[in-house]
Design an enzyme around this catalytic site. Structure first.
Site, PDB file in Angstrom:
ATOM      1  N   ASP A  96      -0.183   4.366   0.966  1.00 42.88           N
ATOM      2  CA  ASP A  96      -0.495   5.374   1.969  1.00 42.88           C
ATOM      3  C   ASP A  96       0.245   5.113   3.271  1.00 42.88           C
ATOM      4  OD1 ASP A  96      -2.274   3.095   2.175  1.00 42.88           O
ATOM      5  OD2 ASP A  96      -3.447   4.215   3.655  1.00 42.88           O
TER       6      ASP A  96
ATOM      7  N   GLU B 252      -5.071   1.833   2.656  1.00 45.18           N
ATOM      8  CA  GLU B 252      -4.998   0.649   3.522  1.00 45.18           C
ATOM      9  C   GLU B 252      -5.084   1.049   4.990  1.00 45.18           C
ATOM     10  OE1 GLU B 252      -3.138  -2.443   6.076  1.00 45.18           O
ATOM     11  OE2 GLU B 252      -2.521  -0.361   5.789  1.00 45.18           O
ATOM     12  N   GLU B 253      -4.437   2.166   5.318  1.00 47.22           N
ATOM     13  CA  GLU B 253      -4.340   2.565   6.717  1.00 47.22           C
ATOM     14  C   GLU B 253      -5.676   3.035   7.303  1.00 47.22           C
ATOM     15  OE1 GLU B 253      -1.970   1.872   8.483  1.00 47.22           O
ATOM     16  OE2 GLU B 253      -0.058   1.974   7.412  1.00 47.22           O
TER      17      GLU B 253
ATOM     18  N   HIS C 217       4.177   3.246  12.314  1.00 50.21           N
ATOM     19  CA  HIS C 217       3.347   4.328  12.837  1.00 50.21           C
ATOM     20  C   HIS C 217       4.052   5.173  13.902  1.00 50.21           C
ATOM     21  CE1 HIS C 217      -0.563   1.943  11.678  1.00 50.21           C
ATOM     22  NE2 HIS C 217       0.343   1.964  10.716  1.00 50.21           N
TER      23      HIS C 217
ATOM     24  N   GLU D  45       3.811  -6.467   4.016  1.00 47.14           N
ATOM     25  CA  GLU D  45       3.794  -5.777   5.306  1.00 47.14           C
ATOM     26  C   GLU D  45       4.984  -6.242   6.151  1.00 47.14           C
ATOM     27  OE1 GLU D  45       1.883  -3.445   6.493  1.00 47.14           O
ATOM     28  OE2 GLU D  45      -0.051  -3.513   5.442  1.00 47.14           O
TER      29      GLU D  45
ATOM     30  N   HIS E 170       0.837  -1.197   0.000  1.00 51.36           N
ATOM     31  CA  HIS E 170       0.000   0.000   0.000  1.00 51.36           C
ATOM     32  C   HIS E 170       0.874   1.249   0.000  1.00 51.36           C
ATOM     33  CE1 HIS E 170       0.594   0.843   4.351  1.00 51.36           C
ATOM     34  NE2 HIS E 170       0.450  -0.458   4.547  1.00 51.36           N
TER      35      HIS E 170
ATOM     36  N   ASP F 215       6.622   0.542   6.739  1.00 51.71           N
ATOM     37  CA  ASP F 215       5.184   0.320   6.532  1.00 51.71           C
ATOM     38  C   ASP F 215       4.638   1.298   5.494  1.00 51.71           C
ATOM     39  OD1 ASP F 215       2.575  -0.541   6.844  1.00 51.71           O
ATOM     40  OD2 ASP F 215       2.234   0.618   8.670  1.00 51.71           O
TER      41      ASP F 215
END
Length: 396
Positions: free
Chosen positions: A78, A140-141, A363, A168, A76, A108
């Site tokens: 984003d 995705e997030e 994150h 991931e 992903h 990520d």
């Protein structure tokens, strides 16, 4: 033998991706144009499946024969916001130090995408017997919502891919399962009154407390009675109330309360059945008592985000194949969600999760990817290319 991408090739490709600040609330269009141009320089066309206003899209590209079942390498585009986080450097400018690269999305999951893109010049020189598909998704997030248009396309393909590897961060361990579920909102509306006249009102907060207690009882039931799968760090399904808001003053009976709750269900547990049970309890046990005083009272329970669990048979030859690429025999299951559940359940493609970096870094401020993880993923991609050139996918 075709030369694999160097570590520096990968770092450069990852840095290019990090420089696009593709926080989920913002477009990913410029990143997609960058990837499209990179692929075109090597003679590879791609399709971009745009959203309604063409600000975001999913990218799909194929290297090798398109009429043979192949392997999807999926990531992903984003990333989560950096707002309020204390970074040591610009989060959207790759920084290399102490055997790591730093930047938002480094692990990520622009790290994986960058390593795949760095491999493209070598991949196009190979005579692949089965193709490699590159899939780059959006949003995705915020609940794996963007990839659905790509999933629909894959499901309708006359020759579907045989395997999907979602990159991931798993420290290059093969993950065969993750929980499903989602995030949900319950809104209770009652009747307001001065607190001295409480019996004439319907206290939305108090009735919300009853619903919270019921959700807690469901979670405790799963903890006690299962089902259990001890490959997960939390072996059972969980339901957690995570937010609550309501009320305006200490001397006013509140006529509104909203709660948010989270479900993380084992793949064999139907999260929608849990929601139906919560709705049924609200409508049959709580709402009649509210309406006995205030006929206008209401309770709604609706999803905010839902995601699909993953449960891939560990005996499937695709799992063995990915373990060989990773150079390890173990496998795991994780509590966090990925797009792999959608590729598996809705597109019908056997899927696993395996990528560089640790989810522990995702994150966080100063998110990083170790250079050693880049090297392990480079080796993984090169082994995949060599296998597809030598023999294709033996089981497909």
């Amino acid at each position: 033998m075709t030369a694999a991408a160097t570590r520096q090739d990968c770092i450069a490709a990852i840095g290019d991706l990090i420089a696009f600040p593709t926080v989920s609330r913002d477009p990913n269009r410029e990143l997609l144009f960058h990837v499209e141009a990179l692929l075109a320089r090597h003679g590879i066309g791609c399709d971009i499946i745009w959203n309604a206003d063409r600000t975001k899209g999913n990218l799909w590209a194929t290297i090798g024969p398109p009429d043979v079942p192949g392997v999807i390498l999926s990531g992903h585009s984003d990333v989560v916001p950096v707002d309020g986080q204390d970074w040591s450097s610009d989060p959207f400018q790759l920084r290399e130090a102490d055997g790591r690269i730093y930047g938002r999305g480094a692990c990520d999951m622009k790290g994986f995408i960058g390593i795949v893109l760095a491999a493209v010049p070598g991949l196009v020189k190979r005579s692949l017997k089965a193709p490699i598909h590159i899939a780059i998704s959006y949003d995705e997030e915020v609940g794996c919502t963007g990839v659905t248009s790509l999933i629909d396309r894959i499901a309708a393909m006359s020759v579907r891919p045989a395997l999907c590897i979602v990159g991931e961060p798993t420290s290059m361990q093969v993950v065969v399962g993750h929980k499903g579920g989602g995030m949900f909102r319950a809104v209770l509306s009652g009747r307001s009154a001065h607190s001295s006249l409480a019996p004439t009102a319907v206290n939305a907060i108090e009735y919300a407390a009853e619903l919270i207690a019921f959700i807690k009882s469901l979670s405790m039931g799963h903890a006690h009675s299962g089902p259990h799968d001890h490959l997960y760090d939390v072996s059972h399904s969980t339901l957690s109330v995570t937010t609550i808001s309501g009320g305006t003053a200490l001397n006013i009976i509140p006529n509104h309360c909203e709660i948010g709750f989270d479900i993380r269900s084992l793949p064999e547990v139907d999260a929608r059945a849990l929601i139906a049970e919560i709705r049924r309890h609200a409508e049959t046990e709580i709402l009649p008592r509210m309406r006995a005083v205030a006929p206008e009272a209401s309770i709604s329970v609706e999803p905010i985000v839902e995601f699909v669990g993953l449960c891939t048979d560990v005996e499937h030859p695709g799992v063995t194949f990915v373990k060989q690429l990773a150079g390890r025999n173990d496998h795991a299951k994780v509590a966090y969600g990925t797009e792999a559940g959608l590729f598996s359940n809705r597109a019908g493609v056997v899927s696993v999760v395996c990528g560089p970096g640790s989810i522990e870094q995702a994150h966080k401020p100063d998110e990083y990817l170790a250079l050693s993880e880049i090297d392990r993923c480079r080796t993984f991609i090169d082994r995949l290319a060599q296998q597809l050139e030598d023999a294709g996918l033996p089981w497909a």
